[in-house]
Design a protein around this motif. Structure first.
Motif, mmCIF file in Angstrom:
data_model
loop_
_atom_site.group_PDB
_atom_site.id
_atom_site.type_symbol
_atom_site.label_atom_id
_atom_site.label_comp_id
_atom_site.label_asym_id
_atom_site.label_seq_id
_atom_site.Cartn_x
_atom_site.Cartn_y
_atom_site.Cartn_z
ATOM 1 N N HIS A 509 43.312 63.686 3.943
ATOM 2 C CA HIS A 509 42.342 63.904 2.875
ATOM 3 C C HIS A 509 41.015 63.234 3.214
ATOM 4 C CE1 HIS A 509 40.569 64.186 -1.079
ATOM 5 N NE2 HIS A 509 40.424 62.872 -1.128
ATOM 6 N N ARG A 510 39.935 63.875 2.820
ATOM 7 C CA ARG A 510 38.612 63.269 2.974
ATOM 8 C C ARG A 510 38.057 62.945 1.593
ATOM 9 N NH1 ARG A 510 37.101 62.694 7.854
ATOM 10 N NH2 ARG A 510 37.756 64.138 9.496
ATOM 11 N N LEU A 517 41.585 59.780 4.965
ATOM 12 C CA LEU A 517 42.807 59.075 4.572
ATOM 13 C C LEU A 517 43.991 59.852 5.120
ATOM 14 C CD1 LEU A 517 41.840 58.283 0.874
ATOM 15 C CD2 LEU A 517 42.268 56.585 2.674
ATOM 16 N N ASP A 518 44.937 59.136 5.740
ATOM 17 C CA ASP A 518 46.079 59.826 6.354
ATOM 18 C C ASP A 518 46.932 60.526 5.304
ATOM 19 O OD1 ASP A 518 45.256 58.911 8.834
ATOM 20 O OD2 ASP A 518 46.441 57.084 8.689
ATOM 21 N N MET A 519 47.304 59.830 4.260
ATOM 22 C CA MET A 519 48.070 60.413 3.154
ATOM 23 C C MET A 519 47.468 59.883 1.854
ATOM 24 S SD MET A 519 50.571 59.072 5.548
ATOM 25 C CE MET A 519 51.101 59.914 7.043
ATOM 26 N N ALA A 520 47.175 60.769 0.933
ATOM 27 C CA ALA A 520 46.498 60.342 -0.298
ATOM 28 C C ALA A 520 47.135 60.983 -1.524
ATOM 29 C CB ALA A 520 45.025 60.710 -0.226
ATOM 30 N N GLN A 521 47.184 60.222 -2.585
ATOM 31 C CA GLN A 521 47.637 60.696 -3.891
ATOM 32 C C GLN A 521 46.388 60.692 -4.776
ATOM 33 O OE1 GLN A 521 50.509 58.390 -6.506
ATOM 34 N NE2 GLN A 521 51.948 59.831 -5.508
ATOM 35 N N LEU A 522 45.801 61.865 -4.955
ATOM 36 C CA LEU A 522 44.475 61.971 -5.538
ATOM 37 C C LEU A 522 44.431 61.513 -6.983
ATOM 38 C CD1 LEU A 522 43.278 65.369 -4.021
ATOM 39 C CD2 LEU A 522 43.254 63.085 -3.029
ATOM 40 N N GLU A 523 45.491 61.855 -7.749
ATOM 41 C CA GLU A 523 45.452 61.528 -9.173
ATOM 42 C C GLU A 523 45.515 60.032 -9.437
ATOM 43 O OE1 GLU A 523 49.655 62.562 -7.941
ATOM 44 O OE2 GLU A 523 47.616 63.278 -7.582
ATOM 45 N N ALA A 527 46.630 55.538 -1.440
ATOM 46 C CA ALA A 527 46.687 56.157 -0.114
ATOM 47 C C ALA A 527 47.548 55.327 0.814
ATOM 48 C CB ALA A 527 45.280 56.296 0.463
ATOM 49 N N VAL A 528 48.008 55.989 1.865
ATOM 50 C CA VAL A 528 48.740 55.336 2.939
ATOM 51 C C VAL A 528 47.988 55.620 4.241
ATOM 52 C CG1 VAL A 528 50.879 55.247 4.277
ATOM 53 C CG2 VAL A 528 50.972 55.515 1.782
ATOM 54 N N GLU A 529 47.672 54.568 4.967
ATOM 55 C CA GLU A 529 47.018 54.690 6.265
ATOM 56 C C GLU A 529 47.970 54.213 7.348
ATOM 57 O OE1 GLU A 529 44.148 56.573 6.553
ATOM 58 O OE2 GLU A 529 42.811 54.909 7.084
ATOM 59 N N VAL A 530 48.141 55.041 8.376
ATOM 60 C CA VAL A 530 48.993 54.689 9.511
ATOM 61 C C VAL A 530 48.085 54.193 10.637
ATOM 62 C CG1 VAL A 530 50.717 55.489 11.149
ATOM 63 C CG2 VAL A 530 50.648 56.456 8.834
ATOM 64 N N ASP A 531 48.245 52.947 11.011
ATOM 65 C CA ASP A 531 47.336 52.308 11.974
ATOM 66 C C ASP A 531 47.963 52.246 13.359
ATOM 67 O OD1 ASP A 531 45.508 51.846 9.891
ATOM 68 O OD2 ASP A 531 46.594 50.039 9.298
ATOM 69 N N GLY A 560 37.274 52.223 -4.715
ATOM 70 C CA GLY A 560 38.330 52.325 -5.720
ATOM 71 C C GLY A 560 39.674 52.784 -5.222
ATOM 72 N N TRP A 561 39.857 52.845 -3.934
ATOM 73 C CA TRP A 561 41.139 53.289 -3.378
ATOM 74 C C TRP A 561 42.068 52.096 -3.165
ATOM 75 C CZ3 TRP A 561 42.931 58.159 -2.722
ATOM 76 C CH2 TRP A 561 42.004 59.207 -2.842
ATOM 77 N N ASP A 562 43.330 52.311 -3.531
ATOM 78 C CA ASP A 562 44.396 51.331 -3.289
ATOM 79 C C ASP A 562 45.154 51.816 -2.057
ATOM 80 O OD1 ASP A 562 46.440 49.517 -3.317
ATOM 81 O OD2 ASP A 562 47.434 50.329 -5.097
ATOM 82 N N VAL A 563 44.997 51.118 -0.963
ATOM 83 C CA VAL A 563 45.517 51.603 0.325
ATOM 84 C C VAL A 563 46.659 50.713 0.805
ATOM 85 C CG1 VAL A 563 44.963 52.131 2.735
ATOM 86 C CG2 VAL A 563 43.248 52.517 0.947
#
Length: 591
Positions: A509-510, A517-523, A527-531, A560-563
């Motif tokens: 997601h952008r 963002l690798d995986m994002a829950q928009l609502e 997000a989850v980022e794989v490093d 405002g993103w919780d990663v």
């Protein structure tokens, strides 16, 4: 005079006892012979008062010298390393007066002597160039090589002479000895003559089947010359790489640093050579023999060539830290840049660099490119160095016009990555970067850096920039082009585990601001980022988040993103889907 086997001490003793009876030929012969001994003997000769007396006698009788005597005397004192500026001044005057009497060997030897002795003699070199041009067909290979070497060493500009030497050498390059080939290549590169492609092609073709005959310093000098002039000769480089790897035990530290620098600069891959250098380091401690510039150059070459050699670079970092007072400002910046580029975790070295630079003259000695490189390095490794960045900020403001476009972008990005609290330095760098000539000179990497800088500034100091314009759109488009939207196998594994535990998401997601963002829950804006490995520094027993990863995390948090972050080394340690599912549940707080 005594026989040819006489030692310098014998010759000087004879001069001290019977110097008054020496004629011009005896004096020049004495000067010539004391130079034919090396090592400690030569060192003692340099300090011997009798040698100074011999120089004075030669100077007083110089008008009696013929061309051969003048050339031999100059050659002898230069070769022996005896400082005799008054003598060389007299020889220059006498040579100019009788230059027509000099044969090609005398001309070449005289030029070589003045260059070796580091004696400036512009009129003499201009005169030698003029007469050499008319007689160049009579020069043998040694004279051609020595003349070009002398003019390059003495910084005596003579394009016509170099062009003529190039033509003469190209047609006779097969007659050149290995030293003459190396010296000729070195001379043309040092003098900056870039249009002699035929000469360098001929040198490569002649040298390649004779590489075993070259001394290692000659190999290094040839490589340096080809790389410095940007001569495209990959097959020649590869042949030298094979020869150098087999003879690595003969190389001194300087030869190694020049060699790896040349391959990195030329962009010719020589993995087996670099690996051999890295493996040779502990037997015995190779890096202990490196001077500061060798350490900096070698680290730079390994980083530039993208050769993975963590243990070797760790050794360089350790030795550099213990000898940091020997480094000049440029080599400090180069070393920091190299180790950061190679993702080496060396916190003690970086801390020592801060102490060495802050409040010292070294900061004033850093060029604009050095300032950009050292700030980029510290930002990349994520080392907190507010004192260093404060001083760099002041230096940047006072020297902004000396920064080129890429240095402006790199420095601005570094201040953003370091989370600088100085808005003025950002504004200065952004305004300078956005000038039309600088924007057009930037590639996608530089434009991407400015995108992150602008985003950081807008989040840190809302309202300080005018509303978004075409330049910011240009920055963001460049940033998007540098992003890889293809999920890796590691990404897919993590996404599959998220599916299994019921965490709905979208892949790749952008955000509205353009961050990926690798995986994002928009609502929920989670997000989850794989490093992967590229986001870490590699230490002896740990992986450390690098500066770019920290910058992106900070930007996402402010947006405002919780990663939740999934480092590759943690994921790769899991066994089976059960452990993977338990891991992502824990990361996301799922019961």
């Amino acid at each position: 005079m005594t026989g040819r086997g006489a030692t310098p001490d014998t010759i000087l003793s004879l001069f001290a006892a019977e110097g008054a009876r020496f004629n011009a030929r005896n004096l020049s012969t004495a000067a010539h012979r004391v130079a034919k001994f090396g090592g400690g003997i030569r060192t003692r000769v340099r300090r011997d008062r009798r040698a100074t007396a011999l120089a004075d006698a030669c100077r007083m009788r110089a008008r009696e010298f013929d061309a051969q005597n003048l050339a031999n005397t100059a050659w002898g004192f230069a070769k022996a390393g005896i400082e005799a500026p008054l003598l060389f001044g007299t020889i220059a005057d006498e040579t100019l007066r009788r230059l027509d009497d000099f044969n090609p060997q005398n001309l070449a030897n005289t030029a070589w002597a003045f260059a070796t002795a580091r004696v400036e003699a512009d009129r003499l070199f201009r005169a030698i160039a003029s007469i050499a041009l008319a007689r160049l067909d009579d020069f043998n290979p040694q004279a051609l090589a020595n003349t070009s070497w002398a003019f390059a060493t003495n910084k005596a500009r003579s394009p016509r002479l170099f062009a003529a030497i190039a033509n003469a050498a190209t047609s006779r390059v097969g007659e050149f000895k290995t030293q003459e080939l190396a010296n000729t290549a070195w001379a043309f590169a040092t003098a900056g003559y870039k249009k002699e492609a035929r000469l360098f092609d001929a040198i490569a073709a002649t040298a390649r089947p004779r590489l075993r005959d070259f001394k290692v310093r000659e190999l290094a000098n040839v490589l340096w010359a080809f790389a410095t002039l940007g001569v495209d000769a990959p097959a020649f480089f590869e042949a030298i790489a094979d020869a150098a790897r087999l003879r690595l035990g003969e190389f001194y530290a300087r030869d190694i640093s020049i060699t790896v620098w040349a391959f990195a600069t030329a962009g010719v891959e020589a993995r087996h050579l670099f690996d051999a250098v890295a493996k040779a380091a502990p037997r015995p401690r190779l890096v202990d023999g490196f001077e500061s510039r060798d350490l900096a150059t070698t680290a730079w070459a390994f980083a530039k060539a993208r050769v993975d050699a963590p243990r070797f670079l760790d050794e360089i970092a350790d030795v550099a830290r213990s000898r940091l007072d020997e480094f000049n400002a440029h080599d400090l910046a180069k070393t920091a840049w190299a180790l950061a580029t190679a993702a080496v975790d060396a916190p003690r070295l970086y801390a020592a660099i801060v102490e060495a630079v802050v409040g010292s003259r070294r900061l004033r000695d850093l060029s604009a490119r050095d300032l950009a490189n050292i700030s980029w390095a510290f930002a990349t490794v994520g080392v907190q160095a507010p004192r260093l960045f404060d001083e760099i900020a002041r230096a940047v403001r006072s020297r902004l016009r000396s920064f080129d476009s890429s240095a402006l972008a790199a420095a601005a990005w570094a201040f953003a990555c370091a989370d600088s609290k100085d808005p003025d330095v950002f504004l200065d760098l952004l305004v300078a970067s956005e000038q039309e000539n600088n924007i057009h000179a930037l590639d996608d990497r530089g434009l991407s850096q400015l995108y992150l800088v602008t985003l950081h500034f807008r989040l840190e100091w809302p309202g300080r920039l005018s509303r978004r314009g075409r330049l910011e759109d240009l920055f963001e488009r460049a940033y998007q082009r540098t992003q890889n939207d293809r999920p890796s196998e590691l990404h897919r594994e993590v996404a599959a585990a998220l599916d299994r535990v019921g965490w709905a998401h979208v892949l790749e997601h952008r955000t509205t601001e353009g961050l990926s963002l690798d995986m994002a829950q928009l609502e929920t804006k989670r997000a989850v980022e794989v490093d992967g490995p590229a986001r870490f520094l590699r230490g002896a027993n740990r992986w450390v988040e690098n500066g770019p990863l920290r910058l992106k995390s900070r930007l996402l948090l402010r947006l405002g993103w919780d990663v939740a972050r999934v480092p590759f080394f943690e994921w790769c340690a899991l066994h089976g889907q059960g452990e993977q599912d338990a891991y992502v549940r824990a990361k996301l707080g799922i019961e």
